[in-house]
Design a protein around this motif. Structure first.
Motif, PDB file in Angstrom:
ATOM      1  N   LEU A  35      92.910 130.647  23.524  1.00 39.18           N
ATOM      2  CA  LEU A  35      93.840 129.693  22.925  1.00 39.18           C
ATOM      3  C   LEU A  35      93.086 128.529  22.273  1.00 39.18           C
ATOM      4  O   LEU A  35      93.434 128.086  21.168  1.00 39.18           O
ATOM      5  N   HIS A  36      92.055 128.041  22.939  1.00 35.91           N
ATOM      6  CA  HIS A  36      91.267 126.946  22.380  1.00 35.91           C
ATOM      7  C   HIS A  36      90.629 127.360  21.059  1.00 35.91           C
ATOM      8  O   HIS A  36      90.659 126.605  20.068  1.00 35.91           O
ATOM      9  N   LEU A  37      90.055 128.560  21.023  1.00 36.99           N
ATOM     10  CA  LEU A  37      89.439 129.029  19.785  1.00 36.99           C
ATOM     11  C   LEU A  37      90.495 129.220  18.697  1.00 36.99           C
ATOM     12  O   LEU A  37      90.234 128.971  17.514  1.00 36.99           O
TER      13      LEU A  37
ATOM     14  N   GLY B 107      76.332 140.000  -1.223  1.00 35.50           N
ATOM     15  CA  GLY B 107      75.459 139.945  -0.067  1.00 35.50           C
ATOM     16  C   GLY B 107      76.192 140.241   1.237  1.00 35.50           C
ATOM     17  O   GLY B 107      77.388 140.555   1.260  1.00 35.50           O
ATOM     18  N   LEU B 108      75.460 140.106   2.336  1.00 36.19           N
ATOM     19  CA  LEU B 108      76.021 140.417   3.658  1.00 36.19           C
ATOM     20  C   LEU B 108      77.086 139.423   4.106  1.00 36.19           C
ATOM     21  O   LEU B 108      77.856 139.720   5.020  1.00 36.19           O
ATOM     22  N   SER B 109      77.144 138.249   3.484  1.00 37.21           N
ATOM     23  CA  SER B 109      78.148 137.273   3.895  1.00 37.21           C
ATOM     24  C   SER B 109      79.556 137.818   3.705  1.00 37.21           C
ATOM     25  O   SER B 109      80.478 137.414   4.415  1.00 37.21           O
ATOM     26  N   GLY B 110      79.732 138.742   2.756  1.00 38.78           N
ATOM     27  CA  GLY B 110      81.046 139.339   2.536  1.00 38.78           C
ATOM     28  C   GLY B 110      81.535 140.126   3.738  1.00 38.78           C
ATOM     29  O   GLY B 110      82.535 139.765   4.362  1.00 38.78           O
ATOM     30  N   PRO B 111      80.846 141.210   4.108  1.00 42.07           N
ATOM     31  CA  PRO B 111      81.305 141.986   5.268  1.00 42.07           C
ATOM     32  C   PRO B 111      81.244 141.200   6.569  1.00 42.07           C
ATOM     33  O   PRO B 111      82.114 141.374   7.434  1.00 42.07           O
ATOM     34  N   LEU B 112      80.261 140.331   6.738  1.00 41.17           N
ATOM     35  CA  LEU B 112      80.175 139.565   7.982  1.00 41.17           C
ATOM     36  C   LEU B 112      81.337 138.586   8.108  1.00 41.17           C
ATOM     37  O   LEU B 112      81.820 138.319   9.206  1.00 41.17           O
ATOM     38  N   GLY B 113      81.814 138.060   6.992  1.00 41.59           N
ATOM     39  CA  GLY B 113      82.987 137.199   7.032  1.00 41.59           C
ATOM     40  C   GLY B 113      84.215 137.950   7.496  1.00 41.59           C
ATOM     41  O   GLY B 113      85.050 137.417   8.249  1.00 41.59           O
ATOM     42  N   CYS B 114      84.335 139.215   7.072  1.00 47.10           N
ATOM     43  CA  CYS B 114      85.449 140.051   7.531  1.00 47.10           C
ATOM     44  C   CYS B 114      85.328 140.330   9.022  1.00 47.10           C
ATOM     45  O   CYS B 114      86.321 140.273   9.774  1.00 47.10           O
ATOM     46  N   LEU B 115      84.124 140.639   9.482  1.00 46.99           N
ATOM     47  CA  LEU B 115      83.924 140.946  10.902  1.00 46.99           C
ATOM     48  C   LEU B 115      84.291 139.762  11.780  1.00 46.99           C
ATOM     49  O   LEU B 115      84.820 139.940  12.886  1.00 46.99           O
ATOM     50  N   ASN B 116      84.027 138.562  11.319  1.00 44.38           N
ATOM     51  CA  ASN B 116      84.360 137.402  12.119  1.00 44.38           C
ATOM     52  C   ASN B 116      85.865 137.285  12.312  1.00 44.38           C
ATOM     53  O   ASN B 116      86.344 136.858  13.369  1.00 44.38           O
ATOM     54  N   GLU B 117      86.638 137.683  11.290  1.00 43.16           N
ATOM     55  CA  GLU B 117      88.097 137.698  11.425  1.00 43.16           C
ATOM     56  C   GLU B 117      88.527 138.694  12.489  1.00 43.16           C
ATOM     57  O   GLU B 117      89.394 138.411  13.321  1.00 43.16           O
ATOM     58  N   ALA B 118      87.936 139.879  12.466  1.00 49.67           N
ATOM     59  CA  ALA B 118      88.320 140.909  13.431  1.00 49.67           C
ATOM     60  C   ALA B 118      87.895 140.535  14.843  1.00 49.67           C
ATOM     61  O   ALA B 118      88.616 140.803  15.812  1.00 49.67           O
TER      62      ALA B 118
ATOM     63  N   GLY C 140      90.796 124.880  11.063  1.00 54.87           N
ATOM     64  CA  GLY C 140      89.715 125.107  10.117  1.00 54.87           C
ATOM     65  C   GLY C 140      88.348 124.725  10.637  1.00 54.87           C
ATOM     66  O   GLY C 140      87.432 124.471   9.851  1.00 54.87           O
ATOM     67  N   ARG C 141      88.183 124.719  11.965  1.00 52.55           N
ATOM     68  CA  ARG C 141      86.925 124.240  12.546  1.00 52.55           C
ATOM     69  C   ARG C 141      86.224 125.291  13.408  1.00 52.55           C
ATOM     70  O   ARG C 141      85.294 124.974  14.137  1.00 52.55           O
ATOM     71  N   LEU C 142      86.654 126.541  13.328  1.00 57.02           N
ATOM     72  CA  LEU C 142      86.058 127.571  14.178  1.00 57.02           C
ATOM     73  C   LEU C 142      84.764 128.088  13.553  1.00 57.02           C
ATOM     74  O   LEU C 142      84.739 128.501  12.394  1.00 57.02           O
ATOM     75  N   ARG C 143      83.690 128.064  14.343  1.00 54.63           N
ATOM     76  CA  ARG C 143      82.382 128.522  13.871  1.00 54.63           C
ATOM     77  C   ARG C 143      82.082 129.926  14.405  1.00 54.63           C
ATOM     78  O   ARG C 143      82.584 130.311  15.468  1.00 54.63           O
ATOM     79  N   PRO C 144      81.268 130.716  13.699  1.00 54.43           N
ATOM     80  CA  PRO C 144      80.973 132.087  14.126  1.00 54.43           C
ATOM     81  C   PRO C 144      80.431 132.175  15.552  1.00 54.43           C
ATOM     82  O   PRO C 144      80.798 133.087  16.300  1.00 54.43           O
TER      83      PRO C 144
ATOM     84  N   ALA D 186      72.288 129.613  18.216  1.00 51.18           N
ATOM     85  CA  ALA D 186      73.009 128.344  18.086  1.00 51.18           C
ATOM     86  C   ALA D 186      72.471 127.287  19.058  1.00 51.18           C
ATOM     87  O   ALA D 186      72.418 126.106  18.728  1.00 51.18           O
ATOM     88  N   LEU D 187      72.066 127.746  20.234  1.00 54.79           N
ATOM     89  CA  LEU D 187      71.556 126.806  21.237  1.00 54.79           C
ATOM     90  C   LEU D 187      70.148 126.316  20.938  1.00 54.79           C
ATOM     91  O   LEU D 187      69.822 125.149  21.183  1.00 54.79           O
ATOM     92  N   THR D 188      69.300 127.207  20.409  1.00 54.13           N
ATOM     93  CA  THR D 188      67.879 126.898  20.266  1.00 54.13           C
ATOM     94  C   THR D 188      67.443 126.618  18.841  1.00 54.13           C
ATOM     95  O   THR D 188      66.385 126.027  18.609  1.00 54.13           O
ATOM     96  N   GLY D 189      68.240 127.083  17.874  1.00 54.38           N
ATOM     97  CA  GLY D 189      67.817 126.988  16.500  1.00 54.38           C
ATOM     98  C   GLY D 189      66.808 128.028  16.089  1.00 54.38           C
ATOM     99  O   GLY D 189      66.278 127.987  14.985  1.00 54.38           O
ATOM    100  N   ILE D 190      66.556 129.005  16.960  1.00 57.57           N
ATOM    101  CA  ILE D 190      65.557 130.048  16.707  1.00 57.57           C
ATOM    102  C   ILE D 190      66.247 131.393  16.669  1.00 57.57           C
ATOM    103  O   ILE D 190      66.969 131.751  17.607  1.00 57.57           O
ATOM    104  N   SER D 191      66.028 132.167  15.591  1.00 60.95           N
ATOM    105  CA  SER D 191      66.588 133.515  15.504  1.00 60.95           C
ATOM    106  C   SER D 191      65.699 134.494  16.253  1.00 60.95           C
ATOM    107  O   SER D 191      64.486 134.537  16.022  1.00 60.95           O
ATOM    108  N   ALA D 192      66.293 135.256  17.161  1.00 62.98           N
ATOM    109  CA  ALA D 192      65.543 136.253  17.930  1.00 62.98           C
ATOM    110  C   ALA D 192      65.751 137.668  17.382  1.00 62.98           C
ATOM    111  O   ALA D 192      65.317 138.645  18.003  1.00 62.98           O
TER     112      ALA D 192
END
Length: 388
Positions: free
Chosen positions: A304-306, A235-246, A313-317, A380-386
């Motif tokens: 630096l904070h991120l 699924g898309l979680s594969g490539p999206l996980g890579c993009l988050n690293e970049a 191990g606590r960084l979110r997308p 993330a702020l609203t819980g609603i996908s736009a």
């Protein structure tokens, strides 16, 4: 006395440990020695010197945040600082390292079989083999779920057909991670250079990232064995996980481009005389310099904070989205404001500011446009996908 390093305004060095400072200094020295003397020429000619890859490998910068298989296993902060120094040289150089390590190598390291890892990762870490990452398509950039590239079963083989666009390192790559739609969803495949039906063509007439190879990948009935599939990516979680690293590397990297612009501008403003005094002594110039240094400082602290969150191990997308959105946007504004202080000299390649400004236009778009990151933060702020 004026500062010799704009980051000293907030004593940034005091927030780093000895190893982080050493890695930063090592990469900065490499950029000063191997990149700065030539980057204007490379940018003007639109060339990306592949011979830098083995040197980057010897420094341990390719896949440096990965473990095993010849990778150095550095911290996220150390990797970010390396990206910062590389992009202070040029965004194209950081892009080469980022795509190699955080996309191509990471996709194999995270989702590949042990045989795939053993075959490719040591050579890629050494810079002996170059990788690229084929996700974006001509009609599907921000919406990768709509991709048209297909992989169909034919006996024990897979046959891939489709096109990928805006692929960094594309024509230079020895191995491409290509994402395609299958009956079971989106899957990743490793496509070696020279495979029948697999061709590349470079994008020309670019006004941005000129010292970087950007290509289109064409897959015309490319036949691959079943062992070419990345077994752990579904699924898309594969490539999206890579993009988050970049994207994480960009958070630091953009601040490198901004710092280089500000360094060059401070030196110019102190030496350039108008109305019988250095232009650095005029209030309007100092206001610009002050505002830019504040935004640079804020961006460095955010990066630096991120990085510390990632190491814990606590960084979110969505937090990565905050970093990329802010730091690229502010780096662009710093580059443009620096150009105004340099005046006419600022439009030439004698100074780095307009080169950085042009490069940052691409950085703003790739790995998620600013609008996509705004929507990720909004969700993330609203819980609603736009998105739909």
């Amino acid at each position: 006395m004026p500062v010799t390093d704009v980051t000293s305004l907030i004593d940034f060095d005091s927030l780093l440990d000895d190893e982080e400072r050493l890695i930063r200094s090592t990469v900065r020295d490499f950029v000063d020695d191997k990149v700065r003397p030539h980057i204007a020429e490379w940018f003007e000619a639109g060339t990306s010197p592949r011979e830098l890859a083995p040197e980057l490998g010897r420094l341990g910068l390719l896949g440096m945040h990965l473990t095993g298989y010849g990778c150095t296993g550095s911290s996220a902060v150390a990797y970010g600082l390396a990206c910062l120094e590389l992009e202070a040289g040029d965004s194209g150089l950081r892009s080469l390292v980022s795509v190699q390590g955080s996309l191509a190598m990471y996709s194999i390291w995270k989702y590949g079989s042990e045989e795939q890892k053993q075959e490719w990762l040591p050579r890629m870490a050494a810079g002996e083999a170059i990788g690229c990452f084929g996700l974006t398509e001509p009609d599907f950039g921000s919406n990768p779920a709509g991709m048209r590239t297909r992989a169909e079963r034919d006996g024990d083989d897979w046959v891939l057909t489709g096109n990928k666009m805006w692929i960094t390192n594309g024509s230079a790559a020895d191995i491409a991670t290509v994402w395609a739609r299958t009956e079971d969803g989106i899957r990743g495949f490793l496509v070696p250079r020279g495979t029948a039906g697999f061709t590349t063509s470079d994008v020309h007439r670019k006004l941005s990232l000129r010292a970087s190879t950007t290509s289109e990948l064409t897959l015309d009935g490319v036949r691959l064995p079943s062992s070419a599939m990345l077994p752990q990516a579904r699924g898309l979680s594969g490539p999206l996980g890579c993009l988050n690293e970049a994207r994480f590397g960009i958070v630091f990297g953009a601040m490198g481009a901004a710092r280089d612009c500000l360094d060059a501008t401070l030196a110019y403003a102190g030496a350039r005389t108008q109305f019988d005094r250095p232009i650095a002594g005029f209030q309007l110039t100092q206001a610009k310099l002050a505002d830019m240094s504040v935004e640079l400082s804020k961006g460095l602290l955010l990066a630096l904070h991120l990085g510390r969150l990632k190491d814990a191990g606590r960084l979110r997308p969505e937090q990565v989205s905050v970093g990329k959105l802010n730091n690229v946007r502010e780096a662009m504004e710093i580059a443009r404001t620096c150009r105004t202080i340099l005046g006419g000299a600022g439009i030439t390649l004698d100074y780095p500011v307009l080169r950085h400004a042009n490069n940052l236009e691409s950085v703003l778009t790739y790995e998620g446009t600013s609008e996509v990151h705004q929507l990720a933060i909004g969700q993330a702020l609203t819980g609603i996908s736009a998105y739909r």
